[in-house]
Design a protein around this motif. Structure first.
Motif, mmCIF file in Angstrom:
data_model
loop_
_atom_site.group_PDB
_atom_site.id
_atom_site.type_symbol
_atom_site.label_atom_id
_atom_site.label_comp_id
_atom_site.label_asym_id
_atom_site.label_seq_id
_atom_site.Cartn_x
_atom_site.Cartn_y
_atom_site.Cartn_z
ATOM 1 N N ALA A 104 0.827 -1.202 0.000
ATOM 2 C CA ALA A 104 0.000 0.000 0.000
ATOM 3 C C ALA A 104 0.867 1.259 0.000
ATOM 4 N N LEU A 105 1.984 1.210 0.709
ATOM 5 C CA LEU A 105 2.864 2.368 0.742
ATOM 6 C C LEU A 105 3.577 2.585 -0.591
ATOM 7 N N LEU A 106 3.930 1.497 -1.250
ATOM 8 C CA LEU A 106 4.671 1.602 -2.496
ATOM 9 C C LEU A 106 3.787 1.883 -3.697
ATOM 10 N N HIS A 107 2.496 1.621 -3.583
ATOM 11 C CA HIS A 107 1.577 1.811 -4.699
ATOM 12 C C HIS A 107 0.455 2.750 -4.267
ATOM 13 N N SER A 108 0.696 4.013 -4.336
ATOM 14 C CA SER A 108 -0.269 5.002 -3.874
ATOM 15 C C SER A 108 -1.195 5.415 -5.002
ATOM 16 N N VAL A 109 -2.480 5.094 -4.863
ATOM 17 C CA VAL A 109 -3.466 5.456 -5.876
ATOM 18 C C VAL A 109 -3.702 6.961 -5.874
ATOM 19 N N SER A 110 -3.757 7.567 -4.693
ATOM 20 C CA SER A 110 -3.997 9.002 -4.632
ATOM 21 C C SER A 110 -2.836 9.775 -5.240
ATOM 22 N N GLY A 111 -1.632 9.279 -5.086
ATOM 23 C CA GLY A 111 -0.479 9.925 -5.710
ATOM 24 C C GLY A 111 -0.571 9.879 -7.219
ATOM 25 N N ARG A 112 -1.032 8.750 -7.750
ATOM 26 C CA ARG A 112 -1.180 8.613 -9.192
ATOM 27 C C ARG A 112 -2.280 9.541 -9.700
ATOM 28 N N ALA A 113 -3.393 9.637 -8.972
ATOM 29 C CA ALA A 113 -4.477 10.527 -9.377
ATOM 30 C C ALA A 113 -4.019 11.982 -9.341
ATOM 31 N N GLU A 116 -1.909 12.571 -12.388
ATOM 32 C CA GLU A 116 -2.754 12.686 -13.580
ATOM 33 C C GLU A 116 -3.394 14.068 -13.663
ATOM 34 N N ARG A 117 -3.872 14.565 -12.522
ATOM 35 C CA ARG A 117 -4.498 15.900 -12.524
ATOM 36 C C ARG A 117 -3.468 16.982 -12.830
#
Length: 186
Positions: A104-113, A116-117
């Motif tokens: 979860a720490l290495l794959h941050s969905v919010s960071g990717r979003a 993208e923004r």
């Protein structure tokens, strides 16, 4: 001493199972099940429309629950393996937490979003620059490019264009746009 290890192991297993049960059975749907049935028709209307939970129409909560369950099970397995090999409960606890939490720490969905923004804002800014080079004013350029804005920011840009087209002053419109975007860089 052996009794302490056995009781500690049992406590660890019971604790992991309790956390797992809590995370999987998080929130019951209005129909009473923990995971809404998306294959049945909605309320017997026969329309064929999927019966989707109104608070989670995309199913993201269910996918998140299964990801959490996999993380917890892998953490428990890692803890059990380390405990069996080393007989050190602290090492087992650390291994279990690491196995469950590191993905979860290495794959941050919010960071990717967020990325993208930010990329969408940069693309739209370039589009505005090109439109301004064609001798249009900033307000006209915003209105003209609103339908072409990148998908991650299109709703906010369309609302900005609507505000400017309805006569809102540029400064007020841009401040509202910045507040909607929720990012100091915009």
């Amino acid at each position: 001493m052996t009794t302490a290890f056995v009781l500690g192991g049992i406590g660890l297993v019971v604790g992991v199972l309790g956390v797992l049960a809590t995370l999987i059975g998080a929130t019951p749907s209005p129909e009473g099940s923990a995971i809404p049935d998306v294959t049945s028709t909605s309320h017997g209307s026969g329309s064929g429309a999927p019966n989707v939970h109104p608070l989670d129409p995309t199913g993201e909560e269910r996918r998140g629950s299964s990801r959490r369950a996999i993380a917890i099970v892998s953490g428990a397995a890692a803890a059990a393996l380390i405990l069996a090999v080393t007989r050190w409960p602290v090492a087992a606890l650390i291994a279990g937490v690491a196995a469950a939490g590191l993905p979860a720490l290495l794959h941050s969905v919010s960071g990717r979003a967020g990325t993208e923004r930010a990329e969408a804002v940069a693309s739209w800014t370039e589009l505005l620059r090109d439109t301004l080079a064609a001798a249009a004013g900033l307000g006209q350029a915003i209105v003209a490019t609103s339908d072409l804005a990148p998908h991650p920011i299109r709703p906010e840009v369309v609302r900005l264009a609507d505000r400017l087209a309805s006569g809102m002053p540029m400064e007020d419109g841009l401040r509202s746009f910045a507040a909607e975007m929720g990012d100091a860089s915009t």
